[in-house]
Design an enzyme around this catalytic site. Structure first.
Site, PDB file in Angstrom:
ATOM      1  N   THR A 222       0.837  -1.213   0.000  1.00 34.17           N
ATOM      2  CA  THR A 222       0.000   0.000   0.000  1.00 34.17           C
ATOM      3  C   THR A 222       0.874   1.266   0.000  1.00 34.17           C
ATOM      4  OG1 THR A 222      -1.768  -1.106   1.149  1.00 34.17           O
ATOM      5  CG2 THR A 222      -1.613   1.257   1.540  1.00 34.17           C
ATOM      6  N   ARG A 250     -14.202  -7.053   0.154  1.00 28.58           N
ATOM      7  CA  ARG A 250     -13.499  -6.766   1.411  1.00 28.58           C
ATOM      8  C   ARG A 250     -13.053  -5.293   1.452  1.00 28.58           C
ATOM      9  NH1 ARG A 250      -7.893  -5.100   2.750  1.00 28.58           N
ATOM     10  NH2 ARG A 250      -7.486  -5.855   4.849  1.00 28.58           N
ATOM     11  N   ILE A 251     -13.272  -4.658   2.568  1.00 29.84           N
ATOM     12  CA  ILE A 251     -12.806  -3.287   2.755  1.00 29.84           C
ATOM     13  C   ILE A 251     -11.771  -3.304   3.872  1.00 29.84           C
ATOM     14  CG2 ILE A 251     -13.495  -0.976   3.540  1.00 29.84           C
ATOM     15  CD1 ILE A 251     -16.157  -1.430   2.065  1.00 29.84           C
ATOM     16  N   ASP A 253      -8.378  -1.072   5.960  1.00 34.87           N
ATOM     17  CA  ASP A 253      -8.242   0.150   6.760  1.00 34.87           C
ATOM     18  C   ASP A 253      -7.993   1.393   5.918  1.00 34.87           C
ATOM     19  OD1 ASP A 253      -5.641  -1.239   6.231  1.00 34.87           O
ATOM     20  OD2 ASP A 253      -4.878   0.672   6.967  1.00 34.87           O
ATOM     21  N   THR A 272      -0.258   1.462   7.193  1.00 38.01           N
ATOM     22  CA  THR A 272      -0.135   0.338   6.267  1.00 38.01           C
ATOM     23  C   THR A 272       0.094  -0.928   7.078  1.00 38.01           C
ATOM     24  OG1 THR A 272       1.304  -0.673   4.617  1.00 38.01           O
ATOM     25  CG2 THR A 272       2.308   1.005   5.977  1.00 38.01           C
ATOM     26  N   GLU A 274      -1.579  -4.942   8.202  1.00 45.19           N
ATOM     27  CA  GLU A 274      -2.735  -5.836   8.237  1.00 45.19           C
ATOM     28  C   GLU A 274      -3.990  -5.031   8.580  1.00 45.19           C
ATOM     29  OE1 GLU A 274      -1.813  -9.185  10.597  1.00 45.19           O
ATOM     30  OE2 GLU A 274      -3.783 -10.092  10.328  1.00 45.19           O
ATOM     31  N   GLY A 275      -4.795  -4.775   7.555  1.00 51.15           N
ATOM     32  CA  GLY A 275      -5.920  -3.850   7.682  1.00 51.15           C
ATOM     33  C   GLY A 275      -6.847  -4.149   8.845  1.00 51.15           C
TER      34      GLY A 275
END
Ligand code: ASP
Length: 352
Positions: A222, A250-251, A253, A272, A274-275
């Site tokens: 990201t 999927r959404i 962070d 950035t 693991e969301g």
């Protein structure tokens, strides 16, 4: 009684954000960029070099814009557009693929001045999702548009649209294949784990695996940018394709204000990693909150949040303060990042 920070004093006296900024602004402009947290320990040197060159190019773009007196919000958009257009990291062209092999991108932007924000998710044809997020902020009555509604809005606004195949790169198709073979969502920021022993030509080997995959496989990362301009205005922007082999819909962070992105009169933050862990920890907003309510300095606030607000997840962040300070923090092996300040300091780095 503990000494109050100027932010706490002005909070207590009920001053408006703009007055508070005048009072505590000390430094010049500052900028930081990231290309994602969590790095393959075996990342080839040429790829490390290419990452550093891209981060340097983006910093220089931001520096020129700041020298030309562009406001922080314009600078973060400009820099993230550049990162989205280059296929190297995980945003725009080069985005991570869904389980269906398609690209669903998301982005958010926030202007600390007036705490205005815009975000998009599930975007499949917009060449620069960060600019669509900016348009949501500037030209819609809302803060967040997703999927078909975001696409319709993009058409109405006349932003550049491309076929979904434009975003898909050969590298990412290969990585999706590996992720599917291992039946996993690719988190490249996980600490490597030692795999099962195998016997090869009489010798026993313990291959290093990361989330079940050989560590020479790396997932794309990201991107984000944070800026404080010479007037002390902070802004933040984050853009991503999300996680490799993610479920469609999927959404993460990155488009969520307060989780992946936040800016106010005190600071700008882009996260950035693991969301799902970043969402649980509301990482970006918590940096601002501990600065405001606990009176912590920028680096202290970043360290506090990385240490206290990340449970099992791996993540990182970049941040600037209205005093012209820059800070990084991450709890994984590395983060692609760079920063520059008005006094001539500039650096780019990858590892801890
Ligand atoms: N935070 C992003 C997500 O979970 C991934 C990343 O930062 O690399 O979608």
């Amino acid at each position: 009684m503990a000494k109050q920070s100027s932010a706490q004093k002005s909070l207590a006296s009920g001053r408006r954000d703009s007055e508070r900024r005048e009072e505590i602004k000390m430094g010049g402009w500052a900028i930081a960029v990231h290309g994602g947290a969590g790095v393959d320990p075996n990342l080839p040197l040429e790829r490390q070099e290419a990452a550093k060159q891209l981060l340097t190019r983006c910093l220089n773009l931001g520096i020129s814009a700041l020298r030309a007196s562009l406001p922080a919000i314009d600078v973060v958009e400009l820099v993230v557009r550049e990162l989205e257009t280059d296929p190297f990291f995980n945003s725009g062209r080069g985005s991570a693929l869904t389980e269906k092999g398609t690209v669903e991108m998301e982005a958010s932007i926030m202007d600390g001045e007036g705490r205005r924000c815009g975000a998009v998710s599930g975007v499949t044809t917009v060449k620069n999702p960060i600019s669509l997020a900016r348009l949501v902020m500037d030209k819609s009555p809302h803060s967040y548009l997703a999927f078909s509604g975001a696409e319709e809005f993009a058409k109405k606004q006349g932003v550049e649209l491309v076929d979904n195949s434009y975003f898909i790169t050969e590298d990412n198709v290969g990585m999706l294949k590996l992720a599917k073979e291992a039946n996993t969502i690719l988190f490249d920021y996980r600490i490597p784990t030692v795999g099962l022993e195998t016997t090869c030509g009489g010798a026993t080997e313990s291959p290093i695996l990361m989330n079940g995959l050989p560590i020479s496989v790396y997932a794309p990362e990201t991107v984000g940018c944070v800026v404080v301009d010479a007037q002390g205005r902070c802004a933040a922007a984050t853009s991503t394709g999300g996680l490799m082999n993610k479920m469609s819909g999927r959404i993460g962070d990155s488009p969520l204000i307060g989780a992946g992105t936040y800016a106010c009169d005190l600071c700008g933050v882009s996260c950035t990693g693991e969301g799902e862990a970043i969402i649980r920890g509301t990482l970006a907003r918590d940096v601002a909150a501990v600065m405001e309510y606990k009176g912590l300095g920028l680096q202290e606030a970043v360290d506090f949040v990385v240490k206290k607000r990340l449970d099992k997840g791996f993540a990182g962040m970049i941040a600037v303060s209205n005093k012209g300070e820059v800070a990084y923090g991450f709890n994984c092996n590395g983060m692609f990042r760079g920063c520059a300040t008005e006094d001539g300091f500039m650096e780019v780095g990858i590892w801890d």
